[in-house]
Design an enzyme around this catalytic site. Structure first.
Site, PDB file in Angstrom:
ATOM      1  N   LEU A  85     -21.490  -3.546 -17.973  1.00  0.00           N
ATOM      2  CA  LEU A  85     -22.759  -3.303 -17.277  1.00  0.00           C
ATOM      3  C   LEU A  85     -22.680  -2.157 -16.271  1.00  0.00           C
ATOM      4  O   LEU A  85     -23.676  -1.517 -15.972  1.00  0.00           O
ATOM      5  CB  LEU A  85     -23.216  -4.574 -16.552  1.00  0.00           C
ATOM      6  N   PHE A  90     -15.918  -2.690  -6.051  1.00  0.00           N
ATOM      7  CA  PHE A  90     -15.040  -3.828  -6.301  1.00  0.00           C
ATOM      8  C   PHE A  90     -14.352  -3.704  -7.660  1.00  0.00           C
ATOM      9  O   PHE A  90     -13.159  -3.975  -7.793  1.00  0.00           O
ATOM     10  CB  PHE A  90     -15.859  -5.119  -6.247  1.00  0.00           C
ATOM     11  N   PRO A  92     -15.247  -3.322 -12.333  1.00  0.00           N
ATOM     12  CA  PRO A  92     -16.222  -3.351 -13.425  1.00  0.00           C
ATOM     13  C   PRO A  92     -16.969  -4.677 -13.499  1.00  0.00           C
ATOM     14  O   PRO A  92     -16.465  -5.722 -13.076  1.00  0.00           O
ATOM     15  CB  PRO A  92     -15.344  -3.144 -14.667  1.00  0.00           C
ATOM     16  N   ASP A 209     -23.796  -3.220   3.899  1.00  0.00           N
ATOM     17  CA  ASP A 209     -23.775  -2.230   2.818  1.00  0.00           C
ATOM     18  C   ASP A 209     -25.086  -2.271   2.042  1.00  0.00           C
ATOM     19  O   ASP A 209     -25.097  -2.351   0.808  1.00  0.00           O
ATOM     20  CB  ASP A 209     -22.588  -2.491   1.888  1.00  0.00           C
TER      21      ASP A 209
END
Length: 424
Positions: A85, A90, A92, A209
Site C-alpha cells: 500500500l 515506520f 512498509p 506529526d
C-alpha cells in the site's frame, strides 16, 4: 517492585506469551474506574521500577489481538508486492485479510499491516508508542488498532483497512481528482475532531506529526488520524510545555517548536492550519518545483488568507469555482488563526470544530450554468447531406461499438473536464 522491561510492558514480545488468554487477546481486567496509563506515569515510578500491575494497566480493556508473524505472513500472502500500500517513516504497509482460519476469534475483515523497517529511522519505541496510545484511545476519528506482533526483532501493527487511503494521495494527484468542496470540509472537520479529542483528554496527548499523509479516509471520506509513533503526553500541572527532541515533517512543524523544542497542543494546531491551507489550495506545504516565492506554501499564502478579496488567488483550480465563497472565507480565516506565529493566538481545536461544522450547511454554492446550444443553420442541401450521413452511420454501426456520442452535448452544463486539468 519488579524491574521495568519492554518485555514485561507488552505481552507477546520476546517470545513471552504468558499473559495471553483465550484466542490471543490481552487479558480483560476488571474495570471499576479506568484511567489511561501514560508514558509519564511509567517514567515517574521510582527509579524506573514498575510492578506488573502498573504495567498491565497500560493496556487494560484494549482487546488488542496478539498476532504471530506467520499469521500476518498468511494474511498478506507473504507480504506480496501486489498487496503493498505504501511506505512511511515506520516502514512498509500491506493490505491483508484476517479471519477465524488465520486467527481464531477474529472476525473476518480487511486489514492494513504496518511492518517496522529494521533499517529505518523509527524503531521499537515508536512501535510501542502506537500500541500504548491506540490500545487505549478510542474515537470515531482515530484509526482503529486491531492488534500487533512482536516476535524477535520484528514489530508489526494491524489496523482496520481504510478504503480510500490517505488524504495526501487523494489531494495531490498529478491530475485533478474528484475531491469536491463539501468533501474537503468534511475531512477538515473530522480531523479537527480527532485532534480535539486528544487535546481535551484529562491527560492531553500531543499528536506531534499532523500532516496530510497521516489522515486516512474510509469509504465515506470520514477522516481518521493514524501513525501515533511520535505522539507525546502533554504537559501536566504547572508545566507549560514538553521539552523534546525536534521531530516531525518539514512544512508542518510549528516555528516555536523548531526553534526551542518546546512542544504543546498548540504545535498540533499549527500543523492543522497547514493541512487546512493544503485543502484550500490543493498544493503541498513544501514543493521545490514551484517558483521560489511559492515553495513554502505557508510563507506565500498566509498574508493572503486574511484578505477575502484575494481569496481566488489561493483556491485550488481543480475545484473549478464550485465552492461556497462564504465557507471558503471562513476556512481561510481559521487557517490564518491556526498559523499564527504566536502559539497563544491559535485557537483550541474544539473551537475549530465549532467554527467549521456549521459551514456544511451553507447554501451559497455556485451552480454551473445551463447552456442550450442551438443547431447551426443549414441549407436544404446540407440538411439532406446530414440526413444521409446519419443514416449511413446507423447502418454501419456494429453492436460492439456501443452507443455513439457526438462531439457536442446539448442541454448539459458547461463544465471543464477535471480529469484533463493538470495541476499547477
Amino acid at each position: 517492585m519488579g524491574k521495568f522491561s519492554w518485555s514485561s510492558l507488552v505481552p507477546g514480545c520476546y517470545g513471552g506469551h504468558r499473559h495471553q488468554r483465550g484466542h490471543g487477546k490481552l487479558p480483560i481486567a476488571k474495570q471499576i474506574s479506568f484511567q489511561r496509563m501514560s508514558f509519564s506515569d511509567l517514567s515517574n515510578s521510582t527509579g524506573g521500577m514498575l510492578t506488573p500491575e502498573d504495567i498491565s494497566l497500560s493496556l487494560v480493556g484494549s482487546n488488542l489481538y496478539i498476532f504471530k508473524l506467520a499469521e500476518l505472513h498468511a494474511a498478506t500472502q507473504g507480504f506480496a508486492q501486489s498487496n503493498f500500500l505504501g511506505k512511511g517513516g515506520f516502514g512498509p504497509v500491506y493490505k491483508g485479510f484476517v479471519d477465524e482460519k488465520i486467527k481464531p476469534g477474529v472476525a473476518a475483515r480487511t486489514v492494513a499491516v504496518k511492518q517496522l523497517d529494521l533499517e529505518g529511522k523509527q524503531g521499537h519505541k515508536e512501535w510501542l508508542t502506537e500500541v500504548i496510545f491506540l490500545g487505549q484511545l478510542k474515537h470515531p476519528n482515530l484509526v482503529k488498532l486491531i492488534g500487533y506482533c512482536c516476535e524477535d526483532e520484528q514489530r508489526l501493527l494491524v489496523y482496520e483497512f481504510m478504503t480510500r487511503g490517505s488524504l495526501e494521495k487523494l489531494l495531490f494527484k498529478r491530475y485533478c481528482g474528484s475531491l469536491p468542496w463539501s468533501t474537503r470540509l468534511q475531512i477538515a472537520i473530522g480531523a479537527a475532531k480527532g485532534l480535539a479529542f486528544l487535546h481535551d483528554l484529562e491527560k492531553p496527548v500531543i499528536y506531534r506529526d499532523f500532516k496530510a499523509s497521516n489522515i486516512l479516509l474510509d469509504s465515506d471520506y470520514k477522516a481518521m488520524l493514524s501513525d501515533f509513533g511520535l505522539a507525546k503526553d502533554g504537559p501536566e500541572g504547572d508545566e507549560t510545555h514538553v521539552s523534546t527532541r525536534v521531530m516531525g515533517t518539514q512544512g508542518y512543524a510549528a516555528p516555536e517548536y523548531i526553534l526551542t523544542g518546546h512542544l504543546t497542543v498548540k504545535s498540533d494546531v499549527y500543523g492543522y492550519g497547514v493541512v487546512l491551507l493544503e485543502l484550500l489550495t490543493g498544493q503541498r506545504s513544501v514543493d521545490k518545483n514551484r517558483p521560489m516565492r511559492k515553495q513554502n506554501l505557508v510563507e506565500w499564502a498566509r498574508p493572503i488568507l486574511n484578505d477575502p478579496r484575494r481569496l481566488n488567488q489561493l483556491m485550488d483550480p481543480c475545484l473549478d469555482g464550485q465552492y461556497s465563497i462564504q465557507g471558503a472565507q471562513k476556512v481561510a480565516a481559521m487557517a490564518y488563526q491556526c498559523l499564527s506565529q504566536n502559539p497563544k493566538s491559535r485557537p483550541h481545536m474544539s473551537t475549530v470544530v465549532e467554527t467549521l461544522e456549521p459551514l456544511l450547511n451553507l447554501k451559497d454554492m455556485p451552480i454551473a450554468p445551463f447552456v442550450y446550444i442551438a443547431p447551426a443553420e443549414t441549407t436544404s442541401n446540407e440538411e439532406e447531406s446530414t440526413k444521409n450521413e446519419v443514416k449511413q452511420r446507423h447502418k454501419d454501426r456494429s453492436p460492439k461499438a456501443g452507443k455513439e456520442v457526438g462531439n457536442t452535448k446539448f442541454g448539459s452544463p458547461t463544465t471543464h473536464n477535471n480529469q484533463n486539468l493538470k495541476r499547477n
